[in-house]
Enzyme design. Sequence first.
Site, PDB file in Angstrom:
ATOM      1  N   PHE A 124      11.129  -4.330  -1.498  1.00  0.00           N
ATOM      2  CA  PHE A 124      10.001  -4.771  -2.330  1.00  0.00           C
ATOM      3  C   PHE A 124       8.786  -3.870  -2.188  1.00  0.00           C
ATOM      4  O   PHE A 124       7.924  -3.833  -3.066  1.00  0.00           O
ATOM      5  CB  PHE A 124       9.637  -6.222  -2.001  1.00  0.00           C
ATOM      6  CG  PHE A 124       8.714  -6.412  -0.834  1.00  0.00           C
ATOM      7  CD1 PHE A 124       7.341  -6.508  -1.019  1.00  0.00           C
ATOM      8  CD2 PHE A 124       9.212  -6.504   0.463  1.00  0.00           C
ATOM      9  CE1 PHE A 124       6.480  -6.694   0.054  1.00  0.00           C
ATOM     10  CE2 PHE A 124       8.360  -6.688   1.534  1.00  0.00           C
ATOM     11  CZ  PHE A 124       6.996  -6.780   1.332  1.00  0.00           C
ATOM     12  N   LYS A 125       8.705  -3.123  -1.090  1.00  0.00           N
ATOM     13  CA  LYS A 125       7.545  -2.252  -0.886  1.00  0.00           C
ATOM     14  C   LYS A 125       7.416  -1.202  -1.998  1.00  0.00           C
ATOM     15  O   LYS A 125       6.320  -0.706  -2.267  1.00  0.00           O
ATOM     16  CB  LYS A 125       7.637  -1.551   0.467  1.00  0.00           C
ATOM     17  CG  LYS A 125       7.765  -2.496   1.671  1.00  0.00           C
ATOM     18  CD  LYS A 125       6.517  -3.317   1.896  1.00  0.00           C
ATOM     19  CE  LYS A 125       6.680  -4.305   3.027  1.00  0.00           C
ATOM     20  NZ  LYS A 125       6.711  -3.742   4.362  1.00  0.00           N
ATOM     21  N   ASP A 126       8.531  -0.861  -2.654  1.00  0.00           N
ATOM     22  CA  ASP A 126       8.464   0.114  -3.752  1.00  0.00           C
ATOM     23  C   ASP A 126       7.554  -0.371  -4.876  1.00  0.00           C
ATOM     24  O   ASP A 126       6.969   0.444  -5.594  1.00  0.00           O
ATOM     25  CB  ASP A 126       9.858   0.363  -4.336  1.00  0.00           C
ATOM     26  CG  ASP A 126      10.759   1.165  -3.406  1.00  0.00           C
ATOM     27  OD1 ASP A 126      10.261   2.088  -2.749  1.00  0.00           O
ATOM     28  OD2 ASP A 126      11.965   0.854  -3.352  1.00  0.00           O
TER      29      ASP A 126
END
Length: 470
Positions: free
Chosen positions: A113-115
């Site tokens: 999810f950090k993308d």
Amino acid sequence: MKYISTRGGMNALGFSDILLEGLAPDGGLAMPEQLPQVSEQTLESWRGLSYADLAFEVLSLFATDIPADDLRRLTRAAYTQEIFNSEDIVPLRPLGDNGLSLLGLSEGPTLAFKDMAMQFLGQVFEYVLAKRGTTLNIVGATSGDTGSAAEYALRGKQGVAVFMLSPHGRMSAFQRAQMYSLQDENIHNIAVRGVFDEAQDIVKALAGDLAFKTKYRLGAVNSINWARIAAQVVYYFHGWLRATDKPGQQVSFAVPSGNFGNILSGHIARSMGLPVRRLVLATNENNVLEEFFRTGVYRPRPAEQTYATSSPSMDISRASNFERFVFELVGRDPARVKALWASLAKDGSFDLSDLKPQFESRYGFVSGASSHEDRLATIRSVYEETGVLVDPHTADGVKVAREFIEPGVPMLVLETALPAKFSETIEEALGRPATPPGNLANLESLPQRVEVMDCSEAAVRRFIEANAKV
């Protein structure tokens, strides 16, 4: 829109200034002077927007110093089908017929999810640095996914170097390979012999040395950087728009939580007017945040009491972003925030149990914890019931979400990563490993480049001095 520090010692700054600043000079974190509000009419007008254009609408409320045409170009460059392998960017997948769904945040290049925030940061960092004709040295710490997402977003970008600290031997083999296999000149991986919290302490200490920070132009890409929080707010609006079909309908979000940045973005979205019923905070065995929302007492644990678990990105006992929520909780009183963190440094804890009734009634927060056996059982049950394979962090979220499902209220679990990043645990749960995407099948066999060193501020400082972009 101007930004102030949670501790009151920073002049109000614009978005581009705090983007490059990271930690505030007084040790606090940047927060908007006031949160923008989104009316029901405006929210309804956003139905049908692409993710990139929704990101523009939300981020334009925070990045008011970036011209609209430029900001729209940045969001459209960050959120493309080519980068995220999905026309939706963030798909919504039902998990059975009980109102539980998975918000797919892991379609990006590092499968986490950090993308979602990092791809925007990569664009906006390069844009602002070019406008100002300067350089920046990003210093960050990762428990697994922030590091690779930041490095993939910033690799090869002009004017930026990345120094990413990670806890030696405490990430999955896939996570290590994602980071350490990068050979770009502007990417520097540092594995420190310690836990994530100790690595994060080094980053904060370097950011707090204002002379060093200024000389080497240090910036942050961890979620202490407000731009990360703002970019994550977007997918709460996106999730609500996908899960509802009428104005004002309430939705709950369940969020696997370590550093508190992801669920803080949900709190910001809710405070802006998004109809959020509950924010369900899910932890693993390192349940400091769950304990706070259950008792009102915040008691971080020392490194030796921080467990290594099968959801390693949440193996965190001191959540950096928690200070932003406490700032809101105490009525945006910077003097009280300073006093609470002084108490934390002196006594190892602080007590806000007098405010506990507000946690759910005013802010929508509830919490729960998950164990290794819970993760295995949840991975199995979700797969057997729906055919959907979830990673162990997302399993923590599903396990706790099930405890708070309400009839008529969609419950969206925020996906943390794809299962291939944690294949060992998937194999333990299902008897077979998770298959990585074809383009990453041989990732772990690639040459790796990493500096292993003692968990020492002095050692990291020397490495930055020798390799910084100036």
